[in-house]
Motif scaffolding. Sequence first.
Motif, PDB file in Angstrom:
ATOM      1  N   ASN A   1       1.175  -0.901  -0.141  1.00 11.66           N
ATOM      2  CA  ASN A   1      -0.509  -0.021  -0.083  1.00 11.66           C
ATOM      3  C   ASN A   1       0.856   1.133  -0.010  1.00 11.66           C
ATOM      4  O   ASN A   1       0.235   2.456   0.396  1.00 11.66           O
ATOM      5  CB  ASN A   1      -0.907   0.109   1.307  1.00 11.66           C
ATOM      6  CG  ASN A   1      -2.102  -0.794   0.931  1.00 11.66           C
ATOM      7  OD1 ASN A   1      -2.384  -1.501  -0.201  1.00 11.66           O
ATOM      8  ND2 ASN A   1      -3.531  -0.474   1.720  1.00 11.66           N
ATOM      9  N   HIS A   2       1.752   1.151   0.273  1.00 12.02           N
ATOM     10  CA  HIS A   2       3.156   2.653   0.017  1.00 12.02           C
ATOM     11  C   HIS A   2       2.523   3.155   1.073  1.00 12.02           C
ATOM     12  O   HIS A   2       2.670   4.682   0.754  1.00 12.02           O
ATOM     13  CB  HIS A   2       2.828   2.807  -1.462  1.00 12.02           C
ATOM     14  CG  HIS A   2       3.881   1.984  -2.603  1.00 12.02           C
ATOM     15  ND1 HIS A   2       4.927   1.459  -2.276  1.00 12.02           N
ATOM     16  CD2 HIS A   2       3.339   1.782  -3.457  1.00 12.02           C
ATOM     17  CE1 HIS A   2       4.911   0.234  -3.575  1.00 12.02           C
ATOM     18  NE2 HIS A   2       4.073   0.474  -4.251  1.00 12.02           N
ATOM     19  N   PRO A   3       2.233   3.370   2.205  1.00 11.30           N
ATOM     20  CA  PRO A   3       1.841   4.173   3.049  1.00 11.30           C
ATOM     21  C   PRO A   3       3.263   5.276   3.375  1.00 11.30           C
ATOM     22  O   PRO A   3       4.646   4.296   3.510  1.00 11.30           O
ATOM     23  CB  PRO A   3       1.744   3.432   5.100  1.00 11.30           C
ATOM     24  CG  PRO A   3       2.548   2.135   4.399  1.00 11.30           C
ATOM     25  CD  PRO A   3       2.732   2.009   3.598  1.00 11.30           C
ATOM     26  N   LYS A   4       3.149   6.360   3.754  1.00 13.39           N
ATOM     27  CA  LYS A   4       3.706   7.066   4.493  1.00 13.39           C
ATOM     28  C   LYS A   4       4.812   6.624   5.631  1.00 13.39           C
ATOM     29  O   LYS A   4       6.085   7.035   5.393  1.00 13.39           O
ATOM     30  CB  LYS A   4       3.173   8.736   4.614  1.00 13.39           C
ATOM     31  CG  LYS A   4       2.748   8.768   3.235  1.00 13.39           C
ATOM     32  CD  LYS A   4       2.790  10.835   3.074  1.00 13.39           C
ATOM     33  CE  LYS A   4       2.316  11.398   2.174  1.00 13.39           C
ATOM     34  NZ  LYS A   4       0.973  12.901   2.246  1.00 13.39           N
ATOM     35  N   LEU A   5       3.971   6.137   6.074  1.00 14.90           N
ATOM     36  CA  LEU A   5       4.395   5.697   7.937  1.00 14.90           C
ATOM     37  C   LEU A   5       4.022   4.124   8.197  1.00 14.90           C
ATOM     38  O   LEU A   5       2.916   4.297   8.195  1.00 14.90           O
ATOM     39  CB  LEU A   5       3.864   6.475   8.829  1.00 14.90           C
ATOM     40  CG  LEU A   5       4.931   6.331   9.944  1.00 14.90           C
ATOM     41  CD1 LEU A   5       6.169   6.399  10.385  1.00 14.90           C
ATOM     42  CD2 LEU A   5       4.322   7.075  11.232  1.00 14.90           C
ATOM     43  N   LEU A   6       4.936   3.610   8.132  1.00 17.33           N
ATOM     44  CA  LEU A   6       4.650   1.884   8.619  1.00 17.33           C
ATOM     45  C   LEU A   6       4.628   1.940  10.143  1.00 17.33           C
ATOM     46  O   LEU A   6       5.897   2.312  10.800  1.00 17.33           O
ATOM     47  CB  LEU A   6       5.011   1.416   7.853  1.00 17.33           C
ATOM     48  CG  LEU A   6       4.402  -0.478   7.851  1.00 17.33           C
ATOM     49  CD1 LEU A   6       3.894  -0.758   7.429  1.00 17.33           C
ATOM     50  CD2 LEU A   6       6.202  -1.215   6.682  1.00 17.33           C
ATOM     51  N   LEU A   7       3.753   1.544  10.583  1.00 19.13           N
ATOM     52  CA  LEU A   7       3.936   1.146  12.399  1.00 19.13           C
ATOM     53  C   LEU A   7       3.505  -0.450  12.206  1.00 19.13           C
ATOM     54  O   LEU A   7       3.003  -1.889  11.807  1.00 19.13           O
ATOM     55  CB  LEU A   7       2.610   1.489  12.335  1.00 19.13           C
ATOM     56  CG  LEU A   7       2.448   3.436  12.498  1.00 19.13           C
ATOM     57  CD1 LEU A   7       1.155   3.589  12.733  1.00 19.13           C
ATOM     58  CD2 LEU A   7       3.135   4.018  12.986  1.00 19.13           C
ATOM     59  N   LEU A   8       4.591  -0.871  12.699  1.00 24.09           N
ATOM     60  CA  LEU A   8       4.429  -2.214  13.054  1.00 24.09           C
ATOM     61  C   LEU A   8       4.469  -2.747  14.701  1.00 24.09           C
ATOM     62  O   LEU A   8       5.274  -1.902  15.716  1.00 24.09           O
ATOM     63  CB  LEU A   8       6.137  -3.037  12.321  1.00 24.09           C
ATOM     64  CG  LEU A   8       6.480  -2.732  11.234  1.00 24.09           C
ATOM     65  CD1 LEU A   8       7.949  -3.460  11.019  1.00 24.09           C
ATOM     66  CD2 LEU A   8       5.972  -3.798  10.632  1.00 24.09           C
ATOM     67  N   ASP A   9       3.226  -2.923  14.901  1.00 21.72           N
ATOM     68  CA  ASP A   9       2.893  -3.542  16.684  1.00 21.72           C
ATOM     69  C   ASP A   9       3.282  -5.166  16.945  1.00 21.72           C
ATOM     70  O   ASP A   9       3.134  -5.316  16.677  1.00 21.72           O
ATOM     71  CB  ASP A   9       1.919  -3.093  17.009  1.00 21.72           C
ATOM     72  CG  ASP A   9       1.231  -3.022  18.111  1.00 21.72           C
ATOM     73  OD1 ASP A   9       2.202  -3.261  18.755  1.00 21.72           O
ATOM     74  OD2 ASP A   9       0.079  -3.377  18.528  1.00 21.72           O
ATOM     75  N   GLU A  10       5.214  -4.579  17.486  1.00 19.65           N
ATOM     76  CA  GLU A  10       5.391  -5.866  18.228  1.00 19.65           C
ATOM     77  C   GLU A  10       5.310  -7.256  16.562  1.00 19.65           C
ATOM     78  O   GLU A  10       4.538  -7.786  17.227  1.00 19.65           O
ATOM     79  CB  GLU A  10       5.081  -6.735  19.218  1.00 19.65           C
ATOM     80  CG  GLU A  10       5.789  -5.915  20.422  1.00 19.65           C
ATOM     81  CD  GLU A  10       5.474  -6.236  22.152  1.00 19.65           C
ATOM     82  OE1 GLU A  10       5.437  -8.058  21.706  1.00 19.65           O
ATOM     83  OE2 GLU A  10       4.821  -5.933  22.274  1.00 19.65           O
ATOM     84  N   PRO A  11       5.854  -7.054  15.593  1.00 16.41           N
ATOM     85  CA  PRO A  11       5.059  -8.450  14.540  1.00 16.41           C
ATOM     86  C   PRO A  11       5.900  -9.480  15.000  1.00 16.41           C
ATOM     87  O   PRO A  11       5.025 -10.467  14.213  1.00 16.41           O
ATOM     88  CB  PRO A  11       5.604  -7.240  12.837  1.00 16.41           C
ATOM     89  CG  PRO A  11       6.819  -6.760  13.246  1.00 16.41           C
ATOM     90  CD  PRO A  11       6.557  -5.723  15.041  1.00 16.41           C
ATOM     91  N   PHE A  12       7.083 -10.194  15.351  1.00 17.93           N
ATOM     92  CA  PHE A  12       7.353 -10.872  15.630  1.00 17.93           C
ATOM     93  C   PHE A  12       7.073 -11.534  16.671  1.00 17.93           C
ATOM     94  O   PHE A  12       7.595 -12.779  17.221  1.00 17.93           O
ATOM     95  CB  PHE A  12       8.588 -11.432  15.340  1.00 17.93           C
ATOM     96  CG  PHE A  12       9.355  -9.955  13.622  1.00 17.93           C
ATOM     97  CD1 PHE A  12       8.273 -10.491  12.628  1.00 17.93           C
ATOM     98  CD2 PHE A  12       9.831  -9.537  13.413  1.00 17.93           C
ATOM     99  CE1 PHE A  12       9.052 -10.266  11.771  1.00 17.93           C
ATOM    100  CE2 PHE A  12      10.015  -8.627  12.728  1.00 17.93           C
ATOM    101  CZ  PHE A  12       9.234  -8.697  11.001  1.00 17.93           C
ATOM    102  N   GLY A  13       6.822 -10.650  17.131  1.00 17.99           N
ATOM    103  CA  GLY A  13       6.160 -11.235  19.028  1.00 17.99           C
ATOM    104  C   GLY A  13       6.155 -12.743  19.097  1.00 17.99           C
ATOM    105  O   GLY A  13       6.099 -13.213  20.551  1.00 17.99           O
ATOM    106  N   ALA A  14       5.298 -13.206  18.464  1.00 22.89           N
ATOM    107  CA  ALA A  14       4.083 -14.316  18.742  1.00 22.89           C
ATOM    108  C   ALA A  14       4.965 -15.497  17.757  1.00 22.89           C
ATOM    109  O   ALA A  14       4.661 -16.739  17.392  1.00 22.89           O
ATOM    110  CB  ALA A  14       2.937 -14.471  18.267  1.00 22.89           C
ATOM    111  N   LEU A  15       5.912 -14.952  17.869  1.00 22.92           N
ATOM    112  CA  LEU A  15       6.912 -16.389  16.554  1.00 22.92           C
ATOM    113  C   LEU A  15       8.136 -16.764  16.608  1.00 22.92           C
ATOM    114  O   LEU A  15       8.276 -16.114  17.944  1.00 22.92           O
ATOM    115  CB  LEU A  15       7.306 -15.412  15.257  1.00 22.92           C
ATOM    116  CG  LEU A  15       6.106 -14.626  14.147  1.00 22.92           C
ATOM    117  CD1 LEU A  15       7.256 -14.579  13.045  1.00 22.92           C
ATOM    118  CD2 LEU A  15       5.681 -15.508  13.706  1.00 22.92           C
TER     119      LEU A  15
END
Lengths: 276, 300
Positions: B156-170
């Motif tokens: 989606n080419h956002p201007k800002l990409l927010l990652l909320d603990e994306p790898f926390g469950a891996l």
Amino acid sequence: MVLSLNQRAAILSLALLVVGLLVWEFSIPAQKAATELTEYERLMGLGQERAGVPPPSQVFEKAWEQLSKPFYDAGPNDKGIGIQIGYSIYRVLTGYALAAAIAIPLGFLIGMSPVAYKALNPFIQVLRPISPLAWMPLALFVIQDSEASAIFVIFICSIWPMLLNTAFGVAGVRADWVNVARTHELGSLRTAFTVILPAAAPTIVTGMRISIGIAWLVIVAAEMLVGGTGIGYYVWNEWNNLDLTSVIFSILMIGVVGMILDAAFGVLQRAVAYVE
Amino acid sequence: MKPFLSIENLTQRFPDGQGGTMTVFENANFRVEKGEFVCILGHSGCGKSTIMNILAGLAEPTSGVVKMDGFEVSGPSLDRGVVFQNYSLLPWLSTLKNVTFAVKARFPDWSREKVHDHAVKYLDMVGLSGDVIHRKPSQLSGGMRQRVSIARAFANHPKLLLLDEPFGALDALTRGTIQDELLKIWSGTEQTVFMITHDIDEAILLADRILLMTNGPFARVAESVEITIPRPRVRTEIIEHPNFYAIRNHLVHFLGTRSRELAGQQGGERPNRPETVRIDKTDPADDPAEGAPVLRAVNH
């Protein structure tokens, strides 16, 4: 040879059916022929055919006769089973469609708005436990048409499970999925159709399945009251004719049609199911 | 020069359930420049996720503003893409449809083929191609699901990409692979990324700068640690870099003790700004005689 679970179950079902039918067939006492009676018995009127529960063989004969010409129409009191069932299904589907058209949008509203939920809940709780047939006198008086009254009774009995399940399903949609819709700037209508509806669909369809079951139960009773046409009227009419063979045959037909209606919603349920 | 993203006097209070209020953080100020990869580290309960939700527009702060490109942020927007910890894929859609769903929302005037090709391209970038993209999320492993979620956000080419603990469950191995993939995708773009994490090594590998939060309540964004390890970074090579353990020790020390000591007090009226910390042992001017890590704090 090892049979699969389904094969073993099928054999057991078949065995139970055969045993059941045989027990039924042989537990009916045979009518004595008039020639074997003593004079006293003949004087007492025992020579006439007694009304009794018919054996399955007679029911099969009746079923064959009826099902081989299901749509004959020989006047108001003599119509084929197909016509009678057709009338019943038409009434059920009309009342049911009206109920769905109101219950699903209203359920969406109730599910999405806690205020609407709290405001409408007391009415739902009072109206829901009313036996649908209790509405019949009022419906007959207000609507002044027995056909429409029967449809109204179907409407009122099938609205509640759909309404409550829709509201429950919509209210229970995971906040994460709604947040996905929000972060993708979906409007409320698109959110409703592309996120909330598919997410709540399994619960909504469960409500629809319960409703169609109830509607099919109620139509028989409603048609016994309003008369004229339909499978419920047919059962009652054959009782008045003391034709128990036809009564048993129509009871079986009610079961088969109910099963088909339920199976159709089972297919729909599987189509909208998803695994989280 | 105006910063790309500027968080000004952000305060969040919640009712504490006993008639009073609980202040999560107060007067937080920090900035993120365009193209920067910023991680925020802190203990549970310090308000990292609250900050993330405010940046995403999913929550409203009690007071303060978030400005992006000079405009105040209000409500969610396609300019700010979010990757949630629990992936947040729609389970009734196939992997591909989850991505096209987002691409259609972002580029409503694109043709069906263009949307499809765009989605396939981004799924391919995270290593998902072939039959896999027609599976439902429930038929994918946790790592694959998070890849889909990342592809959806990047597509989606956002201007800002927010990652909320994306790898926390891996699990740790999968996490490593996906971190590498994230770095690979990110390095080809000018994407600004703001990421929450609990994992120090992950933050050092990925970030240009790490914001350190003290414990809550009254949490503060206390320090902004520059990661003075040149890119491209490779997991197995950065540990050899002289700055790696100096930075790592600083972070461990902060989370271990100083996050508690530095916790804010009630009634802090002045804006809290993070101190910039730059640890660079390759810089001759900073070369320590004894080998102890040198902290050079610069207030701005």
